[in-house]
Design a protein around this motif. Structure first.
Motif, mmCIF file in Angstrom:
data_model
loop_
_atom_site.group_PDB
_atom_site.id
_atom_site.type_symbol
_atom_site.label_atom_id
_atom_site.label_comp_id
_atom_site.label_asym_id
_atom_site.label_seq_id
_atom_site.Cartn_x
_atom_site.Cartn_y
_atom_site.Cartn_z
ATOM 1 N N ALA A 1 7.541 8.859 -2.629
ATOM 2 C CA ALA A 1 6.300 8.199 -3.033
ATOM 3 C C ALA A 1 5.048 8.883 -2.499
ATOM 4 N N ALA A 2 5.214 9.859 -1.632
ATOM 5 C CA ALA A 2 4.050 10.581 -1.097
ATOM 6 C C ALA A 2 3.397 11.400 -2.213
ATOM 7 N N PRO A 3 2.066 11.548 -2.191
ATOM 8 C CA PRO A 3 1.128 11.079 -1.162
ATOM 9 C C PRO A 3 0.634 9.649 -1.371
ATOM 10 N N GLY A 4 1.103 8.990 -2.439
ATOM 11 C CA GLY A 4 0.631 7.631 -2.689
ATOM 12 C C GLY A 4 1.010 6.657 -1.594
ATOM 13 N N PHE A 5 2.196 6.851 -1.004
ATOM 14 C CA PHE A 5 2.617 6.010 0.113
ATOM 15 C C PHE A 5 3.262 6.888 1.172
ATOM 16 N N ARG A 6 2.789 6.743 2.393
ATOM 17 C CA ARG A 6 3.411 7.382 3.549
ATOM 18 C C ARG A 6 3.563 6.316 4.626
ATOM 19 N N ALA A 7 4.773 6.184 5.148
ATOM 20 C CA ALA A 7 5.027 5.162 6.162
ATOM 21 C C ALA A 7 4.143 5.356 7.391
ATOM 22 N N VAL A 8 3.884 6.615 7.754
ATOM 23 C CA VAL A 8 3.057 6.858 8.939
ATOM 24 C C VAL A 8 1.631 6.372 8.713
ATOM 25 N N ASP A 9 1.164 6.418 7.461
ATOM 26 C CA ASP A 9 -0.177 5.914 7.165
ATOM 27 C C ASP A 9 -0.228 4.392 7.338
ATOM 28 N N LEU A 10 0.841 3.726 6.940
ATOM 29 C CA LEU A 10 0.912 2.275 7.120
ATOM 30 C C LEU A 10 0.805 1.920 8.603
ATOM 31 N N LEU A 11 1.515 2.646 9.444
ATOM 32 C CA LEU A 11 1.509 2.352 10.878
ATOM 33 C C LEU A 11 0.149 2.613 11.511
ATOM 34 N N ALA A 12 -0.630 3.501 10.923
ATOM 35 C CA ALA A 12 -1.931 3.861 11.493
ATOM 36 C C ALA A 12 -3.041 2.899 11.097
ATOM 37 N N ARG A 13 -2.772 1.993 10.168
ATOM 38 C CA ARG A 13 -3.825 1.083 9.710
ATOM 39 C C ARG A 13 -4.183 0.076 10.816
ATOM 40 N N PRO A 14 -5.476 -0.125 11.095
ATOM 41 C CA PRO A 14 -5.874 -1.075 12.140
ATOM 42 C C PRO A 14 -5.355 -2.485 11.890
ATOM 43 N N GLU A 20 -3.143 -5.041 14.272
ATOM 44 C CA GLU A 20 -3.657 -6.365 14.615
ATOM 45 C C GLU A 20 -2.612 -7.455 14.425
ATOM 46 N N ARG A 21 -1.697 -7.251 13.483
ATOM 47 C CA ARG A 21 -0.749 -8.303 13.126
ATOM 48 C C ARG A 21 0.692 -8.003 13.538
ATOM 49 N N PHE A 22 1.095 -6.725 13.501
ATOM 50 C CA PHE A 22 2.494 -6.375 13.707
ATOM 51 C C PHE A 22 2.666 -5.339 14.802
ATOM 52 N N ARG A 23 3.916 -5.137 15.194
ATOM 53 C CA ARG A 23 4.285 -4.059 16.098
ATOM 54 C C ARG A 23 5.425 -3.274 15.437
ATOM 55 N N PRO A 24 5.279 -1.945 15.363
ATOM 56 C CA PRO A 24 6.278 -1.146 14.644
ATOM 57 C C PRO A 24 7.533 -0.893 15.476
#
Length: 263
Positions: free
Chosen positions: A163-176, A180-184
């Motif tokens: 799915a890259a570059p449309g979705f990258r798991a590392v980008d999800l983890l980097a979102r503020p 704020e809500r979860f822990r990876p």
């Protein structure tokens, strides 16, 4: 192999198969089983192969007319068989080879019963296709009850990343807003899907193609669905129509993750 399996229900076959595979994985742990190169940096071990054979033995004894698709042995049985079992004998091979106990044994009947065994805790998570439970040797079965309370989200970081570059798991983890809500967490085995169904994880996210009938994911997806989790592709499409996987304990968690993935 005992003929008693022939009188068992599909869930019993799945449980027995997963336990047989788990016993092999547990017995060979720490013995540095030989590696079998699959190319592209991927490999199996003799533990994968022997565990799959143990699972096949259970299925053949109980359901001799069924076909099997195994991670290591490929398709076995009649090409026109109405029923097919999906077998991943050791999910987390790299963990296992490195001496980590974070692995799972996955057995699923296509569109039916499924079981996920943890070789080292002794737990077997299973479903008859309608409800989901966890069984531990010497204890009664406990109904699986997903909850987002842990706030822990497992994310699969293993390639490939279609799915890259449309979705990258590392980008999800980097979102503020993720922080704020979860822990990876990165368990690197689909045991994490069973943990979502059991309320030990709030969600699980992975890239990929159509994972609905994938040997690695089918058993965990079946567990999550039967437990009442919210399951879709990373594109929001129903499983079987989309790609990748988001399995969440509830609607709110699923919606939050989807909003982060698509903004």
């Amino acid at each position: 192999m005992s003929n008693s399996y022939a009188r068992s229900g599909d869930a019993d076959i799945a449980i027995a198969g997963a336990r047989a595979g788990a016993a092999v994985v547990r017995d060979l742990y720490g013995l540095r089983p030989a590696r079998i190169d699959k190319g592209g940096g991927d490999f199996a071990t003799t533990a994968d192969v022997e565990a799959e054979e143990a699972i096949l033995g259970v299925i053949r004894a109980g359901r001799p007319g069924d076909a099997v698709l195994g991670e290591e042995g490929g398709h076995r049985g009649a090409a026109d068989a109405e029923r097919q079992w999906l077998v991943d004998p050791l999910c987390g091979t790299l963990n296992y080879a490195a001496g980590s106990m974070l692995v799972a044994v996955n057995v699923a009947l296509r569109a039916g019963a499924a079981a996920v065994a943890d070789p080292f805790s002794g737990e077997v998570f299973f479903t008859d296709g309608e409800t989901a439970w966890v069984r531990h040797e010497g204890a009664g079965d406990v109904r699986l009850a997903p909850t987002p309370d842990t706030r822990l989200v497992d994310v699969n970081l293993d390639p490939p990343f279609p799915a890259a570059p449309g979705f990258r798991a590392v980008d999800l983890l980097a979102r503020p807003e993720f922080a704020e809500r979860f822990r990876p967490r990165v368990v690197s085995t689909t045991l994490a899907l069973a943990w979502v169904a059991a309320g030990r994880r709030a969600a699980y996210v992975t890239d990929g193609g159509d994972l609905s009938q994938n040997v690695h994911f089918a058993a965990g997806i079946a567990l999550c669905r039967a437990a009442g989790c919210v399951v879709s592709g990373i594109d929001g499409a129903p499983m079987g129509e989309g790609h990748g996987l988001v399995a969440a304990a509830d609607d709110e968690t699923h919606e939050l993750l989807m909003s982060m993935i698509h903004t």
